[in-house]
Design an enzyme around this catalytic site. Structure first.
Site, PDB file in Angstrom:
ATOM      1  N   TYR A 148      25.342   2.691   2.077  1.00  0.00           N
ATOM      2  CA  TYR A 148      25.378   3.550   3.251  1.00  0.00           C
ATOM      3  C   TYR A 148      25.607   4.991   2.860  1.00  0.00           C
ATOM      4  CZ  TYR A 148      30.521   3.859   3.030  1.00  0.00           C
ATOM      5  OH  TYR A 148      31.804   4.112   2.636  1.00  0.00           O
ATOM      6  N   GLU A 173      41.247   7.342  -6.152  1.00  0.00           N
ATOM      7  CA  GLU A 173      40.779   8.160  -5.020  1.00  0.00           C
ATOM      8  C   GLU A 173      41.421   7.635  -3.748  1.00  0.00           C
ATOM      9  OE1 GLU A 173      36.472   7.624  -4.556  1.00  0.00           O
ATOM     10  OE2 GLU A 173      36.658   5.632  -5.459  1.00  0.00           O
ATOM     11  N   LYS A 191      27.707   3.286  -3.462  1.00  0.00           N
ATOM     12  CA  LYS A 191      28.331   3.398  -2.141  1.00  0.00           C
ATOM     13  C   LYS A 191      27.943   2.180  -1.292  1.00  0.00           C
ATOM     14  CE  LYS A 191      29.079   6.920   1.425  1.00  0.00           C
ATOM     15  NZ  LYS A 191      30.534   6.778   1.533  1.00  0.00           N
ATOM     16  N   LEU A 202      33.894   6.959  -6.338  1.00  0.00           N
ATOM     17  CA  LEU A 202      32.652   7.415  -5.717  1.00  0.00           C
ATOM     18  C   LEU A 202      32.440   8.893  -6.060  1.00  0.00           C
ATOM     19  CD1 LEU A 202      30.396   6.408  -3.741  1.00  0.00           C
ATOM     20  CD2 LEU A 202      31.519   7.873  -2.073  1.00  0.00           C
ATOM     21  N   ARG A 220      22.179  10.666  -3.452  1.00  0.00           N
ATOM     22  CA  ARG A 220      23.125   9.590  -3.794  1.00  0.00           C
ATOM     23  C   ARG A 220      22.638   8.254  -3.234  1.00  0.00           C
ATOM     24  NH1 ARG A 220      29.260  10.334  -2.128  1.00  0.00           N
ATOM     25  NH2 ARG A 220      28.357   9.972  -0.083  1.00  0.00           N
TER      26      ARG A 220
HETATM   27  N1  PMP Z   1      35.539   8.090  -2.135  1.00  0.00           N
HETATM   28  C1  PMP Z   1      35.326   7.021  -1.354  1.00  0.00           C
HETATM   29  C2  PMP Z   1      35.851   5.703  -1.789  1.00  0.00           C
HETATM   30  C3  PMP Z   1      34.624   7.152  -0.142  1.00  0.00           C
HETATM   31  O1  PMP Z   1      34.403   6.077   0.633  1.00  0.00           O
HETATM   32  C4  PMP Z   1      34.171   8.429   0.255  1.00  0.00           C
HETATM   33  C5  PMP Z   1      33.446   8.654   1.558  1.00  0.00           C
HETATM   34  N2  PMP Z   1      32.528   7.700   1.867  1.00  0.00           N
HETATM   35  C6  PMP Z   1      34.417   9.519  -0.586  1.00  0.00           C
HETATM   36  C7  PMP Z   1      35.102   9.315  -1.780  1.00  0.00           C
HETATM   37  C8  PMP Z   1      33.973  10.901  -0.220  1.00  0.00           C
HETATM   38  O2  PMP Z   1      32.589  11.058  -0.424  1.00  0.00           O
HETATM   39  P1  PMP Z   1      31.761  12.144   0.361  1.00  0.00           P
HETATM   40  O3  PMP Z   1      32.388  13.473   0.067  1.00  0.00           O
HETATM   41  O4  PMP Z   1      30.407  12.028  -0.197  1.00  0.00           O
HETATM   42  O5  PMP Z   1      31.854  11.785   1.817  1.00  0.00           O
END
Ligand code: PMP
Length: 282
Positions: free
Chosen positions: A33, A179, A147, A204, A52
């Site tokens: 997603y 994270e 993701k 991620l 991505r």
């Molecule tokens: N880490 C994780 C585990 C996430 O789920 C997300 C958001 N989906 C992020 C980091 C942040 O990613 P982004 O800045 O691309 O939204």
């Protein structure tokens, strides 16, 4: 009035969106997603999200069923039809329906769904208050760079944090913060070093993380992509998270330890401002 959602090429009232009970997204969390923010009715940093998305699909060998142009057209049509000024567009692609079998089907027909959600992103009440964090053990698999919709471990982590009276969890592995449950984690040390874990398969690769690190180069701060411990975080001058919908958001307490004076600090405020200005200027 209900939202209009996108399901496999059709634009439908949300009650009419249907997918198969055999969908591998449902049976195996076999899908990926992306969440793109919307500000003033326009997608933020969407191209990076699509790049991505390709990578996630390629890593799982799921064929990309729509061109980027078709995806962007669908995203924009939902924004228009749902009168979305501020919020997000969610896009999910699964390997699609197949008789239940661990092996991937030979000729998958991926399922594509999109929907919108309205949220106050710029004037979120959390901006002035800052968020509180509990640390929990990272229970996820080893391909966190993909993701996928397999989100039960971070969902459990968030629930543990909420039940402990905090807003979110930071996950810790081998003594180091990986994270947040749905965001990347950062600290700023007393000598103005922004620290966040380096990219690998253990986190991620946040699109907002990358944007914020680019913008931070304009400020009188140093960036270090190295892992940090809970204790490093407890002693930080400021701390924050990044995600597509949170932008950069201050963390003011971690495991009961106040960060700085337990109020959002100036460096995070500055990075957030820079990010929003850039997004609005796109
Ligand atoms: N880490 C994780 C585990 C996430 O789920 C997300 C958001 N989906 C992020 C980091 C942040 O990613 P982004 O800045 O691309 O939204």
């Amino acid at each position: 009035m209900s939202r209009i959602v996108y399901v496999n090429g059709e634009y439908l009232p949300e009650e009419e969106g249907r997918i198969s009970i055999f969908d591998r997204g449902f049976l195996f969390a076999d899908g990926v997603y992306e969440v793109s923010a919307v500000l003033k009715g326009r997608l933020v940093d969407n191209q990076a999200h699509l790049i991505r998305l390709h990578r996630s699909l390629t890593e799982l060998n799921i064929p990309q069923p729509l061109s980027d142009d078709d995806i962007i057209a669908a995203q924009n049509r939902l924004i228009t039809q749902n009168n979305l000024e501020e919020g997000m567009v969610y896009l999910q692609i699964t390997r699609g329906p197949a008789d239940r079998d661990f092996a991937f089907p030979d000729n998958p027909e991926p399922t594509v769904i999109l929907f919108t959600q309205q949220h106050a992103l710029i004037d979120s009440p959390l901006v002035e208050r800052g968020i509180t964090i509990r640390t929990v053990e990272d229970m996820r698999w080893k391909r966190r760079d993909i993701k996928t919709v397999g989100l039960l471990a971070p969902s459990m982590a968030k629930q543990i944090a909420l039940e402990a009276g905090a807003d979110d969890a930071w996950m810790v592995e081998d003594g180091y913060v990986t994270e947040g449950t749905s965001n990347n984690a950062f600290i700023i040390t007393h000598d103005n070093v922004v620290r966040t874990r380096q990219l690998s398969n253990l986190i991620l690769h946040g699109i907002t993380r990358a944007a914020i690190l680019r913008l931070a180069q304009r400020e009188p701060i140093t960036i270090e992509e190295t892992p940090f411990t809970r204790e490093d975080a407890y002693g930080a001058k400021e701390a924050f998270i990044t995600s597509a919908t949170a932008f950069a958001l201050s963390v003011v307490e971690i495991d009961g330890h106040s960060i700085g004076d337990a109020k959002p600090g100036p460096l995070v405020r500055r990075l957030r401002e820079l990010y929003i200005d850039t997004a609005l200027g796109e």
